[in-house]
Design a protein around this motif. Structure first.
Motif, short mmCIF file in Angstrom:
data_model
loop_
_atom_site.label_atom_id
_atom_site.label_comp_id
_atom_site.label_asym_id
_atom_site.label_seq_id
_atom_site.Cartn_x
_atom_site.Cartn_y
_atom_site.Cartn_z
N LYS A 34 13.15 32.95 -7.73
CA LYS A 34 11.72 32.84 -8.04
C LYS A 34 11.06 32.26 -6.80
O LYS A 34 11.21 31.09 -6.49
CB LYS A 34 11.53 31.93 -9.24
CG LYS A 34 10.11 31.66 -9.62
CD LYS A 34 10.09 30.72 -10.83
CE LYS A 34 8.80 30.00 -10.94
NZ LYS A 34 8.80 29.04 -12.05
N LYS B 265 5.11 37.54 -11.66
CA LYS B 265 4.75 36.89 -12.92
C LYS B 265 3.92 35.65 -12.63
O LYS B 265 4.03 35.06 -11.56
CB LYS B 265 6.00 36.44 -13.68
CG LYS B 265 6.70 37.50 -14.45
CD LYS B 265 7.78 36.88 -15.32
CE LYS B 265 8.44 37.91 -16.18
NZ LYS B 265 9.51 37.32 -16.99
N LYS B 266 3.13 35.27 -13.62
CA LYS B 266 2.37 34.03 -13.51
C LYS B 266 3.12 32.92 -14.24
O LYS B 266 3.73 33.15 -15.28
CB LYS B 266 0.98 34.20 -14.13
CG LYS B 266 0.03 34.98 -13.27
CD LYS B 266 -1.37 34.88 -13.82
CE LYS B 266 -2.37 35.48 -12.87
NZ LYS B 266 -3.73 35.34 -13.36
N ASP B 267 3.04 31.73 -13.67
CA ASP B 267 3.69 30.57 -14.25
C ASP B 267 2.79 29.98 -15.35
O ASP B 267 1.69 30.47 -15.60
CB ASP B 267 3.93 29.54 -13.15
CG ASP B 267 5.10 28.62 -13.45
OD1 ASP B 267 5.89 28.94 -14.35
OD2 ASP B 267 5.21 27.58 -12.78
N LYS B 268 3.25 28.92 -15.99
CA LYS B 268 2.44 28.24 -16.99
C LYS B 268 1.18 27.68 -16.36
O LYS B 268 1.14 27.36 -15.18
CB LYS B 268 3.23 27.08 -17.61
CG LYS B 268 4.40 27.49 -18.44
CD LYS B 268 5.07 26.26 -19.01
CE LYS B 268 6.28 26.60 -19.80
NZ LYS B 268 6.95 25.39 -20.30
N TYR C 191 9.72 37.68 -8.37
CA TYR C 191 11.13 37.58 -8.71
C TYR C 191 11.89 38.63 -7.92
O TYR C 191 11.53 39.80 -7.94
CB TYR C 191 11.34 37.78 -10.21
CG TYR C 191 10.91 36.60 -11.03
CD1 TYR C 191 11.82 35.63 -11.39
CD2 TYR C 191 9.59 36.43 -11.41
CE1 TYR C 191 11.43 34.52 -12.14
CE2 TYR C 191 9.19 35.33 -12.15
CZ TYR C 191 10.12 34.38 -12.50
OH TYR C 191 9.73 33.28 -13.23
N TYR D 274 4.24 34.11 -8.98
CA TYR D 274 5.54 34.11 -8.32
C TYR D 274 6.10 35.53 -8.30
O TYR D 274 5.79 36.35 -9.16
CB TYR D 274 6.53 33.22 -9.07
CG TYR D 274 6.22 31.75 -8.96
CD1 TYR D 274 6.53 31.04 -7.81
CD2 TYR D 274 5.60 31.07 -10.00
CE1 TYR D 274 6.24 29.70 -7.71
CE2 TYR D 274 5.31 29.73 -9.90
CZ TYR D 274 5.63 29.04 -8.76
OH TYR D 274 5.33 27.71 -8.65
N ARG E 153 -3.02 28.97 -12.52
CA ARG E 153 -1.75 29.64 -12.80
C ARG E 153 -1.22 30.23 -11.50
O ARG E 153 -1.83 31.12 -10.92
CB ARG E 153 -1.92 30.75 -13.83
CG ARG E 153 -2.22 30.21 -15.21
CD ARG E 153 -2.29 31.31 -16.22
NE ARG E 153 -0.94 31.82 -16.49
CZ ARG E 153 -0.70 32.87 -17.26
NH1 ARG E 153 -1.69 33.53 -17.81
NH2 ARG E 153 0.53 33.26 -17.48
N GLN E 154 -0.08 29.72 -11.05
CA GLN E 154 0.52 30.18 -9.80
C GLN E 154 1.27 31.50 -10.05
O GLN E 154 1.93 31.66 -11.07
CB GLN E 154 1.51 29.13 -9.28
CG GLN E 154 2.15 29.45 -7.97
CD GLN E 154 1.18 29.36 -6.82
OE1 GLN E 154 0.28 28.55 -6.82
NE2 GLN E 154 1.37 30.20 -5.83
#
Length: 103
Positions: free
Chosen positions: A21, A67-70, A95, A93, A90-91
């Motif tokens: 990630k 994808k976006k993080d929490k 994969y 990332y 929202r950061q």
């Protein structure tokens, strides 16, 4: 077998066959990726440490998805001033799958 690799100024532990990630990468760099800034390689207890990078080594990866993080919420409140501020972030990332470690 694992390796420590530097990607976009951050260090990650890459293990063959597992996902990494990392911070979002640009669309130009997607699909097949190769990173040659390998800092350390450990193969069955045999450790190679670079100065600063291990010579003739690289990590081959495959891009999977973004994808976006929490959401992280920042809240500031000043008492008796009727002043408050709430900001969310929202950061994003990327994969990637580590295919092989070559040295």
């Amino acid at each position: 077998m694992y390796a420590l690799v530097e990607i976009n100024g951050k260090q990650y532990k890459a293990i063959e066959g597992e996902f990494l990630k990392i911070d979002k990468i640009s669309p130009v760099e997607k699909d097949k990726l190769e990173f040659n800034s390998v800092l350390l390689i450990n193969k069955d207890g045999e450790v190679k440490i670079g100065k600063p990078y291990v010579v003739n080594s690289l990590i081959r990866c495959t891009y999977k998805e973004d994808k976006k993080d929490k959401k992280v919420v920042s809240y500031r409140y000043r008492r008796r001033k009727s002043s408050e501020r709430k900001v969310g972030h929202r950061q994003t990332y990327s994969y990637i799958l580590v295919d092989e470690i070559v040295f």
